[in-house]
Design a protein around this motif. Structure first.
Motif, PDB file in Angstrom:
ATOM      1  N   ARG A   8       0.828  -1.199   0.000  1.00 16.54           N
ATOM      2  CA  ARG A   8       0.000   0.000   0.000  1.00 16.54           C
ATOM      3  C   ARG A   8       0.868   1.257   0.000  1.00 16.54           C
ATOM      4  NH1 ARG A   8      -3.434  -2.558   4.961  1.00 16.54           N
ATOM      5  NH2 ARG A   8      -5.074  -3.628   3.781  1.00 16.54           N
ATOM      6  N   GLU A   9       0.223   2.401  -0.212  1.00 19.53           N
ATOM      7  CA  GLU A   9       0.949   3.673  -0.276  1.00 19.53           C
ATOM      8  C   GLU A   9       1.671   3.997   1.026  1.00 19.53           C
ATOM      9  OE1 GLU A   9      -1.524   6.826  -1.613  1.00 19.53           O
ATOM     10  OE2 GLU A   9      -1.902   5.953  -3.599  1.00 19.53           O
ATOM     11  N   ASP A  10       1.122   3.543   2.172  1.00 21.14           N
ATOM     12  CA  ASP A  10       1.759   3.845   3.451  1.00 21.14           C
ATOM     13  C   ASP A  10       2.874   2.864   3.804  1.00 21.14           C
ATOM     14  OD1 ASP A  10       0.378   1.556   4.089  1.00 21.14           O
ATOM     15  OD2 ASP A  10      -0.849   2.449   5.673  1.00 21.14           O
ATOM     16  N   GLY A  11       3.157   1.923   2.888  1.00 21.47           N
ATOM     17  CA  GLY A  11       4.246   0.977   3.118  1.00 21.47           C
ATOM     18  C   GLY A  11       3.813  -0.343   3.718  1.00 21.47           C
ATOM     19  N   THR A  12       2.598  -0.417   4.254  1.00 20.38           N
ATOM     20  CA  THR A  12       2.095  -1.686   4.762  1.00 20.38           C
ATOM     21  C   THR A  12       1.694  -2.576   3.588  1.00 20.38           C
ATOM     22  OG1 THR A  12      -0.177  -0.861   4.946  1.00 20.38           O
ATOM     23  CG2 THR A  12       1.271  -0.578   6.867  1.00 20.38           C
ATOM     24  N   ASP A  13       1.482  -3.844   3.864  1.00 25.48           N
ATOM     25  CA  ASP A  13       1.097  -4.732   2.773  1.00 25.48           C
ATOM     26  C   ASP A  13       0.068  -5.747   3.242  1.00 25.48           C
ATOM     27  OD1 ASP A  13       2.472  -7.047   3.934  1.00 25.48           O
ATOM     28  OD2 ASP A  13       4.336  -6.139   3.258  1.00 25.48           O
ATOM     29  N   ILE A  14      -0.585  -6.383   2.280  1.00 24.37           N
ATOM     30  CA  ILE A  14      -1.525  -7.449   2.570  1.00 24.37           C
ATOM     31  C   ILE A  14      -1.138  -8.687   1.778  1.00 24.37           C
ATOM     32  CG2 ILE A  14      -3.447  -5.944   3.189  1.00 24.37           C
ATOM     33  CD1 ILE A  14      -4.582  -6.375   0.393  1.00 24.37           C
ATOM     34  N   MET A  15      -1.261  -9.830   2.416  1.00 27.39           N
ATOM     35  CA  MET A  15      -0.935 -11.095   1.775  1.00 27.39           C
ATOM     36  C   MET A  15      -2.063 -11.466   0.816  1.00 27.39           C
ATOM     37  SD  MET A  15      -1.581 -14.651   2.075  1.00 27.39           S
ATOM     38  CE  MET A  15      -0.667 -16.172   1.863  1.00 27.39           C
ATOM     39  N   LEU A  16      -1.684 -11.794  -0.444  1.00 32.57           N
ATOM     40  CA  LEU A  16      -2.679 -12.067  -1.474  1.00 32.57           C
ATOM     41  C   LEU A  16      -2.755 -13.527  -1.896  1.00 32.57           C
ATOM     42  CD1 LEU A  16      -2.170  -9.120  -4.007  1.00 32.57           C
ATOM     43  CD2 LEU A  16      -3.849  -9.303  -2.163  1.00 32.57           C
ATOM     44  N   GLY A  17      -1.653 -14.258  -1.781  1.00 34.98           N
ATOM     45  CA  GLY A  17      -1.674 -15.620  -2.281  1.00 34.98           C
ATOM     46  C   GLY A  17      -0.296 -16.249  -2.279  1.00 34.98           C
ATOM     47  N   ASP A  18      -0.154 -17.303  -3.079  1.00 31.85           N
ATOM     48  CA  ASP A  18       1.052 -18.114  -3.012  1.00 31.85           C
ATOM     49  C   ASP A  18       1.351 -18.726  -4.380  1.00 31.85           C
ATOM     50  OD1 ASP A  18       2.964 -19.722  -1.038  1.00 31.85           O
ATOM     51  OD2 ASP A  18       2.112 -21.207  -2.396  1.00 31.85           O
ATOM     52  N   ILE A  19       2.642 -18.854  -4.692  1.00 36.22           N
ATOM     53  CA  ILE A  19       3.098 -19.570  -5.890  1.00 36.22           C
ATOM     54  C   ILE A  19       4.180 -20.553  -5.458  1.00 36.22           C
ATOM     55  CG2 ILE A  19       3.998 -19.420  -8.227  1.00 36.22           C
ATOM     56  CD1 ILE A  19       3.406 -16.470  -8.224  1.00 36.22           C
ATOM     57  N   ALA A  20       3.946 -21.825  -5.713  1.00 40.49           N
ATOM     58  CA  ALA A  20       4.935 -22.849  -5.380  1.00 40.49           C
ATOM     59  C   ALA A  20       5.508 -23.434  -6.659  1.00 40.49           C
ATOM     60  CB  ALA A  20       4.289 -23.953  -4.551  1.00 40.49           C
ATOM     61  N   LEU A  21       6.822 -23.480  -6.733  1.00 43.76           N
ATOM     62  CA  LEU A  21       7.523 -24.118  -7.848  1.00 43.76           C
ATOM     63  C   LEU A  21       8.248 -25.325  -7.277  1.00 43.76           C
ATOM     64  CD1 LEU A  21       8.392 -24.046 -10.842  1.00 43.76           C
ATOM     65  CD2 LEU A  21      10.331 -22.633 -10.138  1.00 43.76           C
ATOM     66  N   VAL A  22       7.744 -26.530  -7.588  1.00 44.62           N
ATOM     67  CA  VAL A  22       8.273 -27.760  -6.999  1.00 44.62           C
ATOM     68  C   VAL A  22       8.509 -28.794  -8.099  1.00 44.62           C
ATOM     69  CG1 VAL A  22       7.108 -27.364  -4.799  1.00 44.62           C
ATOM     70  CG2 VAL A  22       5.950 -28.688  -6.580  1.00 44.62           C
ATOM     71  N   ARG A  23       9.251 -29.811  -7.764  1.00 43.11           N
ATOM     72  CA  ARG A  23       9.448 -30.896  -8.725  1.00 43.11           C
ATOM     73  C   ARG A  23       8.135 -31.667  -8.888  1.00 43.11           C
ATOM     74  NH1 ARG A  23      15.635 -33.019  -8.895  1.00 43.11           N
ATOM     75  NH2 ARG A  23      16.638 -31.157  -8.040  1.00 43.11           N
ATOM     76  N   GLU A  24       7.847 -32.018 -10.127  1.00 39.54           N
ATOM     77  CA  GLU A  24       6.584 -32.668 -10.458  1.00 39.54           C
ATOM     78  C   GLU A  24       6.415 -33.998  -9.726  1.00 39.54           C
ATOM     79  OE1 GLU A  24       3.692 -32.672 -11.037  1.00 39.54           O
ATOM     80  OE2 GLU A  24       3.223 -32.797 -13.160  1.00 39.54           O
ATOM     81  N   ARG A  25       5.166 -34.276  -9.308  1.00 37.39           N
ATOM     82  CA  ARG A  25       4.852 -35.529  -8.617  1.00 37.39           C
ATOM     83  C   ARG A  25       3.713 -36.300  -9.290  1.00 37.39           C
ATOM     84  NH1 ARG A  25       5.082 -32.395  -2.893  1.00 37.39           N
ATOM     85  NH2 ARG A  25       4.130 -30.859  -4.269  1.00 37.39           N
ATOM     86  N   TRP A  26       3.276 -35.872 -10.462  1.00 31.80           N
ATOM     87  CA  TRP A  26       2.278 -36.569 -11.261  1.00 31.80           C
ATOM     88  C   TRP A  26       1.010 -36.920 -10.466  1.00 31.80           C
ATOM     89  CZ3 TRP A  26       7.421 -36.696 -12.269  1.00 31.80           C
ATOM     90  CH2 TRP A  26       7.811 -36.421 -13.591  1.00 31.80           C
ATOM     91  N   PRO A  27       0.289 -35.916  -9.963  1.00 30.94           N
ATOM     92  CA  PRO A  27      -0.918 -36.192  -9.169  1.00 30.94           C
ATOM     93  C   PRO A  27      -2.063 -36.816  -9.956  1.00 30.94           C
ATOM     94  CG  PRO A  27      -0.754 -33.863  -9.657  1.00 30.94           C
ATOM     95  CD  PRO A  27       0.538 -34.480 -10.102  1.00 30.94           C
ATOM     96  N   ASP A  28      -1.995 -36.740 -11.270  1.00 27.63           N
ATOM     97  CA  ASP A  28      -3.049 -37.322 -12.101  1.00 27.63           C
ATOM     98  C   ASP A  28      -2.854 -38.817 -12.334  1.00 27.63           C
ATOM     99  OD1 ASP A  28      -0.776 -36.101 -13.608  1.00 27.63           O
ATOM    100  OD2 ASP A  28      -1.651 -37.251 -15.265  1.00 27.63           O
ATOM    101  N   VAL A  29      -1.686 -39.347 -11.981  1.00 28.02           N
ATOM    102  CA  VAL A  29      -1.402 -40.764 -12.180  1.00 28.02           C
ATOM    103  C   VAL A  29      -1.880 -41.539 -10.958  1.00 28.02           C
ATOM    104  CG1 VAL A  29       0.402 -42.493 -12.549  1.00 28.02           C
ATOM    105  CG2 VAL A  29       0.554 -40.250 -13.665  1.00 28.02           C
ATOM    106  N   SER A  30      -2.821 -42.422 -11.145  1.00 27.64           N
ATOM    107  CA  SER A  30      -3.429 -43.132 -10.018  1.00 27.64           C
ATOM    108  C   SER A  30      -2.656 -44.382  -9.611  1.00 27.64           C
ATOM    109  CB  SER A  30      -4.878 -43.515 -10.352  1.00 27.64           C
ATOM    110  OG  SER A  30      -4.934 -44.316 -11.527  1.00 27.64           O
ATOM    111  N   ASN A  31      -1.974 -45.016 -10.562  1.00 28.52           N
ATOM    112  CA  ASN A  31      -1.216 -46.222 -10.248  1.00 28.52           C
ATOM    113  C   ASN A  31       0.041 -45.863  -9.443  1.00 28.52           C
ATOM    114  OD1 ASN A  31       1.117 -48.226 -11.037  1.00 28.52           O
ATOM    115  ND2 ASN A  31      -0.796 -49.356 -11.368  1.00 28.52           N
ATOM    116  N   LYS A  32       0.180 -46.408  -8.252  1.00 25.33           N
ATOM    117  CA  LYS A  32       1.278 -46.036  -7.359  1.00 25.33           C
ATOM    118  C   LYS A  32       2.646 -46.382  -7.934  1.00 25.33           C
ATOM    119  CE  LYS A  32      -1.306 -46.221  -3.009  1.00 25.33           C
ATOM    120  NZ  LYS A  32      -1.396 -46.824  -1.662  1.00 25.33           N
ATOM    121  N   GLU A  33       2.751 -47.546  -8.543  1.00 24.04           N
ATOM    122  CA  GLU A  33       4.048 -47.941  -9.100  1.00 24.04           C
ATOM    123  C   GLU A  33       4.435 -47.045 -10.265  1.00 24.04           C
ATOM    124  OE1 GLU A  33       4.040 -52.038 -10.087  1.00 24.04           O
ATOM    125  OE2 GLU A  33       3.877 -52.727  -8.005  1.00 24.04           O
TER     126      GLU A  33
END
Length: 245
Positions: free
Chosen positions: A112-137
């Motif tokens: 903000r103009e007075d130097g304070t801020d508000i938290m808006l969200g998050d971005i995570a950059l991580v190594r892929e873990r294939w959450p769409d793959v259902s087979n564990k192996e």
């Protein structure tokens, strides 16, 4: 003249907090390290149906204890990333910036103009873990070698997870934030060359954000008996890829 091993991070002159600033017209938005006092804001966001409807990971309902535990886990990652940069600065002060394993900043804030801020969200950059793959192996056969690849290996497949406050959606902020993270940190400092993301098939807004950034649609993966913590059933995920030119 050589650049600091912290480049292109800037540091808040009052608090010493590292950050990346978004370009115009979002120059009042910065990406910083998480803070413990973000907890109440996170609890509010995670209990907002406009957000939790689209999120698979967070528990529901979301409590202050969940937020405290989450922030503690994030601090481990960001502190490790900063420690890595500190070691690089001590060992290679006059050399070009070295490749590092992670990004020390991930929390979106509006200043903000007075130097304070508000938290808006998050971005995570991580190594892929294939959450769409259902087979564990099959999932393990993909995720394990990906996790074991060395820092800077162009064959590492990365993934992005993100959210932004409902009050700030639809303004181009997340698109600009991910672009900033990719151009200023992921590519030059981590050697990121390919990113695979998954969006719920009905989350058109999220898919559009990634497509604006050059991600290409690959396929839609049907899911069986997949429910997120809020109880909503997820029927399919869209898979998109970004690859460095």
């Amino acid at each position: 003249m050589s650049r600091s091993q912290y480049y292109p991070l800037e540091f808040n002159p009052k608090t010493g907090e590292p950050f990346l600033r978004l370009p115009s017209p979002h120059e009042n938005i910065v990406i910083t390290t998480p803070r413990r006092n973000d907890a109440p804001t996170i609890v509010s966001y995670m209990n907002d149906p406009a957000l939790y409807y689209w999120l698979e990971g967070p528990p529901h309902p979301y409590t202050p204890e969940h937020a405290d535990s989450w922030l503690a886990s994030l601090a481990e990652g960001t502190n490790a990333a900063l420690a890595e940069l500190e070691r690089a600065q001590a060992e290679h002060p006059d050399e070009p910036p070295v490749k590092v394993s992670g990004c020390p900043v991930r929390t979106l804030r509006e200043v903000r103009e007075d130097g304070t801020d508000i938290m808006l969200g998050d971005i995570a950059l991580v190594r892929e873990r294939w959450p769409d793959v259902s087979n564990k192996e099959e999932k393990e056969s993909l995720a394990k070698p990906n996790a074991e690849r060395p820092i800077g290996d162009p064959e590492i497949v990365w993934c992005i997870g993100d959210y932004i406050a409902p009050s700030h959606q639809g303004k181009g902020i997340m698109t600009a934030a991910i672009k900033t993270l990719l151009q200023q940190w992921a590519t030059p400092r981590m050697g990121v060359r390919q990113i695979r993301v998954e969006t719920f098939a009905d989350n058109i807004g999220s898919r559009k954000v990634f497509e604006k950034l050059g991600f290409k649609y690959e396929k839609t993966v049907p899911l069986e008996n997949r429910f997120i913590p809020s109880g909503r059933q997820i029927e399919a995920m869209d898979i998109l890829w970004w690859r460095a030119e």
